[in-house]
Motif scaffolding. Structure first.
Motif, PDB file in Angstrom:
ATOM      1  N   LEU A  66       0.611  -1.064   0.226  1.00  0.00           N
ATOM      2  CA  LEU A  66      -0.098  -0.513   0.083  1.00  0.00           C
ATOM      3  C   LEU A  66       1.020   1.510   0.221  1.00  0.00           C
ATOM      4  O   LEU A  66       0.259   2.301  -0.873  1.00  0.00           O
ATOM      5  N   ILE A  67       2.138   1.454   0.762  1.00  0.00           N
ATOM      6  CA  ILE A  67       2.801   2.780   1.067  1.00  0.00           C
ATOM      7  C   ILE A  67       3.618   2.781  -0.345  1.00  0.00           C
ATOM      8  O   ILE A  67       3.502   3.620  -0.960  1.00  0.00           O
ATOM      9  N   GLN A  68       4.451   1.784  -1.155  1.00  0.00           N
ATOM     10  CA  GLN A  68       5.078   1.784  -2.581  1.00  0.00           C
ATOM     11  C   GLN A  68       4.047   2.035  -2.735  1.00  0.00           C
ATOM     12  O   GLN A  68       4.467   3.051  -4.130  1.00  0.00           O
ATOM     13  N   LEU A  69       2.298   1.604  -3.317  1.00  0.00           N
ATOM     14  CA  LEU A  69       1.628   2.068  -4.469  1.00  0.00           C
ATOM     15  C   LEU A  69       1.736   3.990  -4.004  1.00  0.00           C
ATOM     16  O   LEU A  69       1.383   4.524  -5.399  1.00  0.00           O
ATOM     17  N   PHE A  70       1.313   3.931  -3.190  1.00  0.00           N
ATOM     18  CA  PHE A  70       1.284   5.438  -2.499  1.00  0.00           C
ATOM     19  C   PHE A  70       2.315   6.268  -3.272  1.00  0.00           C
ATOM     20  O   PHE A  70       2.038   7.121  -3.806  1.00  0.00           O
ATOM     21  N   PHE A  71       3.299   5.811  -2.961  1.00  0.00           N
ATOM     22  CA  PHE A  71       5.087   6.385  -3.290  1.00  0.00           C
ATOM     23  C   PHE A  71       4.475   6.017  -4.552  1.00  0.00           C
ATOM     24  O   PHE A  71       5.554   7.869  -5.822  1.00  0.00           O
ATOM     25  N   TYR A  74       1.665   8.550  -6.118  1.00  0.00           N
ATOM     26  CA  TYR A  74       1.431  10.195  -5.748  1.00  0.00           C
ATOM     27  C   TYR A  74       2.207  11.117  -4.939  1.00  0.00           C
ATOM     28  O   TYR A  74       2.569  12.450  -5.227  1.00  0.00           O
ATOM     29  N   GLY A  75       3.180  10.163  -4.774  1.00  0.00           N
ATOM     30  CA  GLY A  75       4.914  11.103  -4.734  1.00  0.00           C
ATOM     31  C   GLY A  75       5.665  11.132  -5.776  1.00  0.00           C
ATOM     32  O   GLY A  75       6.368  12.513  -6.176  1.00  0.00           O
ATOM     33  N   LEU A  76       6.162  10.163  -6.421  1.00  0.00           N
ATOM     34  CA  LEU A  76       6.686  10.399  -7.664  1.00  0.00           C
ATOM     35  C   LEU A  76       6.459  11.403  -8.318  1.00  0.00           C
ATOM     36  O   LEU A  76       6.834  11.906  -8.800  1.00  0.00           O
TER      37      LEU A  76
END
Length: 219
Positions: A66-71, A74-76
């Motif tokens: 989940l955190i990897q997908l958010f990164f 939304y992060g990149l």
């Protein structure tokens, strides 16, 4: 249970099922390739690269998908790198799955008998030939149980793609429940859809494991 609701939802769940299969296929394929590369780097103790692989495996295995997908999603974009939701999902599966595949393949490679390796060296095989003809084929066979478990695990992990609004199976069920409130019917369809994917695959992988375990593969 309203079977009319179930029947009317079939086209939407069919689309979700095919999308889940497509994302799983590319994700698992990429994870398998990445895992093989990482396992070979670890097995042959390549300088620098081995440390990088170890760091990647620890990071991947100790952070939730989940955190990897958010990164990724939304992060990149904050640094100018933007991918579609589906591409982010595939990259996420590759990133997470690659570390699990690497550990599984590494276990298989480590299980190759030292006698086999010493025999290969004795007849003058180069490092590349030893890997190609001795270590690689036997290590892959020994890795089949871990590979099979990882395949099932990664397909189930695609349910987390719902956080990116990818219309795979879980997202399809949640959207329909939100619109029509037929919770039982849509959850029933969700379970059936995953069973259609996972039960035959599990049977196939179990058969493959037995073939490899008892040395009857190809017979």
């Amino acid at each position: 249970m309203d079977w009319t609701v179930v029947q009317n939802s079939l086209p939407m769940f069919e689309k979700g099922l095919w999308l889940t299969l497509r994302l799983s296929f590319f994700g698992i394929l990429g994870a398998g390739v990445l895992g093989l590369i990482c396992s070979f780097i670890q097995y042959f103790k390549m300088p620098v690269l081995r440390k990088l692989v170890s760091a990647y495996v620890e990071l991947s295995r100790n952070t939730p998908l989940l955190i990897q997908l958010f990164f990724l999603f939304y992060g990149l974009p904050q640094v100018g790198i933007k991918f579609s939701a589906e591409v982010c999902g595939i990259i996420g599966i590759i990133f997470l799955g690659g570390s699990y595949m690497a550990e599984g393949f590494s276990g298989g490679l480590a299980g190759v008998s030292k006698t086999q390796i010493e025999s290969g060296l004795a007849i003058g095989l180069s490092r590349f030939q030893l890997a190609r003809y001795v270590i690689f084929p036997q290590g892959l066979m020994l890795s089949v149980p871990a590979f099979a478990a990882n395949v099932i695990f990664l397909i189930k992990e695609t349910s987390i793609f719902t956080v990116l609004a990818i219309p795979e199976l879980t997202n399809t069920a949640l959207d329909l429940i939100g619109m029509y409130y037929n919770t039982n019917e849509y959850l029933f369809m969700l379970v059936v859809a995953y069973a259609i994917i996972l039960i035959p695959l599990s049977i196939l992988l179990t058969w493959l494991e037995k073939k490899v375990r008892y040395g009857t593969f190809g017979n």
